[in-house]
Design a protein around this motif. Structure first.
Motif, PDB file in Angstrom:
ATOM      1  N   GLN A  68       8.592  10.954   5.062  1.00  0.00           N
ATOM      2  CA  GLN A  68       7.644  11.935   4.550  1.00  0.00           C
ATOM      3  C   GLN A  68       6.357  11.852   5.353  1.00  0.00           C
ATOM      4  O   GLN A  68       6.054  10.831   5.964  1.00  0.00           O
ATOM      5  N   LEU A  69       5.617  12.939   5.356  1.00  0.00           N
ATOM      6  CA  LEU A  69       4.282  12.930   5.950  1.00  0.00           C
ATOM      7  C   LEU A  69       3.288  12.631   4.829  1.00  0.00           C
ATOM      8  O   LEU A  69       3.299  13.286   3.790  1.00  0.00           O
ATOM      9  N   LEU A  70       2.470  11.622   5.039  1.00  0.00           N
ATOM     10  CA  LEU A  70       1.506  11.217   4.023  1.00  0.00           C
ATOM     11  C   LEU A  70       0.082  11.541   4.468  1.00  0.00           C
ATOM     12  O   LEU A  70      -0.226  11.530   5.665  1.00  0.00           O
ATOM     13  N   HIS A  71      -0.755  11.808   3.512  1.00  0.00           N
ATOM     14  CA  HIS A  71      -2.163  12.080   3.766  1.00  0.00           C
ATOM     15  C   HIS A  71      -2.905  10.758   3.605  1.00  0.00           C
ATOM     16  O   HIS A  71      -3.035  10.244   2.496  1.00  0.00           O
ATOM     17  N   GLN A  72      -3.347  10.186   4.738  1.00  0.00           N
ATOM     18  CA  GLN A  72      -3.978   8.868   4.675  1.00  0.00           C
ATOM     19  C   GLN A  72      -5.342   8.857   5.334  1.00  0.00           C
ATOM     20  O   GLN A  72      -5.603   9.599   6.283  1.00  0.00           O
ATOM     21  N   ARG A  73      -6.176   7.996   4.789  1.00  0.00           N
ATOM     22  CA  ARG A  73      -7.465   7.702   5.417  1.00  0.00           C
ATOM     23  C   ARG A  73      -7.526   6.196   5.501  1.00  0.00           C
ATOM     24  O   ARG A  73      -7.596   5.514   4.475  1.00  0.00           O
ATOM     25  N   GLY A  74      -7.420   5.648   6.720  1.00  0.00           N
ATOM     26  CA  GLY A  74      -7.315   4.213   6.884  1.00  0.00           C
ATOM     27  C   GLY A  74      -6.005   3.737   6.282  1.00  0.00           C
ATOM     28  O   GLY A  74      -4.951   4.265   6.585  1.00  0.00           O
ATOM     29  N   ARG A  75      -6.053   2.766   5.373  1.00  0.00           N
ATOM     30  CA  ARG A  75      -4.850   2.270   4.704  1.00  0.00           C
ATOM     31  C   ARG A  75      -4.601   2.951   3.367  1.00  0.00           C
ATOM     32  O   ARG A  75      -3.610   2.695   2.700  1.00  0.00           O
ATOM     33  N   GLU A  76      -5.523   3.806   2.967  1.00  0.00           N
ATOM     34  CA  GLU A  76      -5.426   4.444   1.658  1.00  0.00           C
ATOM     35  C   GLU A  76      -4.655   5.752   1.747  1.00  0.00           C
ATOM     36  O   GLU A  76      -4.940   6.613   2.578  1.00  0.00           O
ATOM     37  N   THR A  77      -3.650   5.908   0.872  1.00  0.00           N
ATOM     38  CA  THR A  77      -2.901   7.155   0.782  1.00  0.00           C
ATOM     39  C   THR A  77      -3.594   8.062  -0.210  1.00  0.00           C
ATOM     40  O   THR A  77      -3.792   7.691  -1.376  1.00  0.00           O
ATOM     41  N   LEU A  78      -3.992   9.242   0.270  1.00  0.00           N
ATOM     42  CA  LEU A  78      -4.731  10.172  -0.585  1.00  0.00           C
ATOM     43  C   LEU A  78      -3.757  11.080  -1.330  1.00  0.00           C
ATOM     44  O   LEU A  78      -2.704  11.460  -0.807  1.00  0.00           O
ATOM     45  N   THR A  79      -4.101  11.419  -2.537  1.00  0.00           N
ATOM     46  CA  THR A  79      -3.286  12.341  -3.324  1.00  0.00           C
ATOM     47  C   THR A  79      -4.182  13.444  -3.864  1.00  0.00           C
ATOM     48  O   THR A  79      -5.379  13.228  -4.068  1.00  0.00           O
ATOM     49  N   PRO A  80      -3.679  14.599  -4.098  1.00  0.00           N
ATOM     50  CA  PRO A  80      -2.291  14.982  -3.828  1.00  0.00           C
ATOM     51  C   PRO A  80      -2.076  15.235  -2.336  1.00  0.00           C
ATOM     52  O   PRO A  80      -3.021  15.489  -1.592  1.00  0.00           O
TER      53      PRO A  80
END
Length: 197
Positions: free
Chosen positions: A52-64
């Motif tokens: 899957q493609l994830l929305h991340q900033r650094g090590r944090e996965t952003l939602t939604p």
């Protein structure tokens, strides 16, 4: 300076011919796939398509997860969309897609993949890339271009494995053709046993 991204024309996929050989074997993305090592490499790279493609900033996965990352091209399933980009990047050295819609925040909301051979590139007088899709110029800020390495003679273009390893692919093709001819006409493998006397 004008150059196509990965072929000398916009009419079809790129092909290379080694003029030093008698076989005149044409190497392109299709013939390269017939080499077992290329097929295995594409299979390994293809496993990335299942991710899957994830929305991340650094090590944090952003939602939604933004819709763009869930389904970039509304006409194509995500694994297929990733797979065709990987194959273009690996075989042609260049993977491109066109941003087709923007959200109210000004960020891309949708994109469409076009096969590598449909893209062309030239350099403007300021040394910046100018992209063409099927011969029509498109705005640079709407193109996402991922290169595999850089062509030293034209830095806006990447180099695929077919072009990079042409001599190796050609040798493998010649060996395969010679062995096939030997086995089909005489039933003898391409081996010679020579004694000193």
């Amino acid at each position: 300076m004008t150059a196509s991204v990965w072929s000398t024309g916009m009419s079809g996929p790129p092909t290379w011919v080694d003029p030093k050989t008698l076989s005149r074997q044409v190497w392109d993305a299709t013939t390269a796939r017939s080499i077992p090592g290329v097929g295995r490499a594409l299979g390994i790279y293809g496993m990335v398509a299942a991710c899957q493609l994830l929305h991340q900033r650094g090590r944090e996965t952003l939602t939604p997860t933004p819709r763009l990352l869930q389904r970039p091209d509304p006409d194509m399933a995500l694994p297929t969309w990733i797979q065709v980009h990987i194959e273009d990047w690996f075989l042609h050295g260049n993977a491109c897609h066109l941003v087709t819609a923007y959200g109210s925040d000004g960020f891309p909301a949708a994109a469409k993949w076009y096969p590598a051979h449909q893209w062309g590139i030239e350099e403007d007088r300021f040394g910046q890339p100018v992209y063409h899709l099927n011969g029509q110029q498109v705005a640079r800020d709407r193109v996402v271009h991922v290169k595999r390495g850089v062509d030293p003679s034209f830095i806006h273009r990447g180099i695929g494995v077919v072009e990079q390893y042409l001599s190796t692919l050609n040798r493998a093709g010649l060996q395969s053709a010679a062995e096939t001819a030997n086995l089909s006409s005489r039933g003898m493998p391409a081996v010679a046993v020579i004694q000193p006397d």
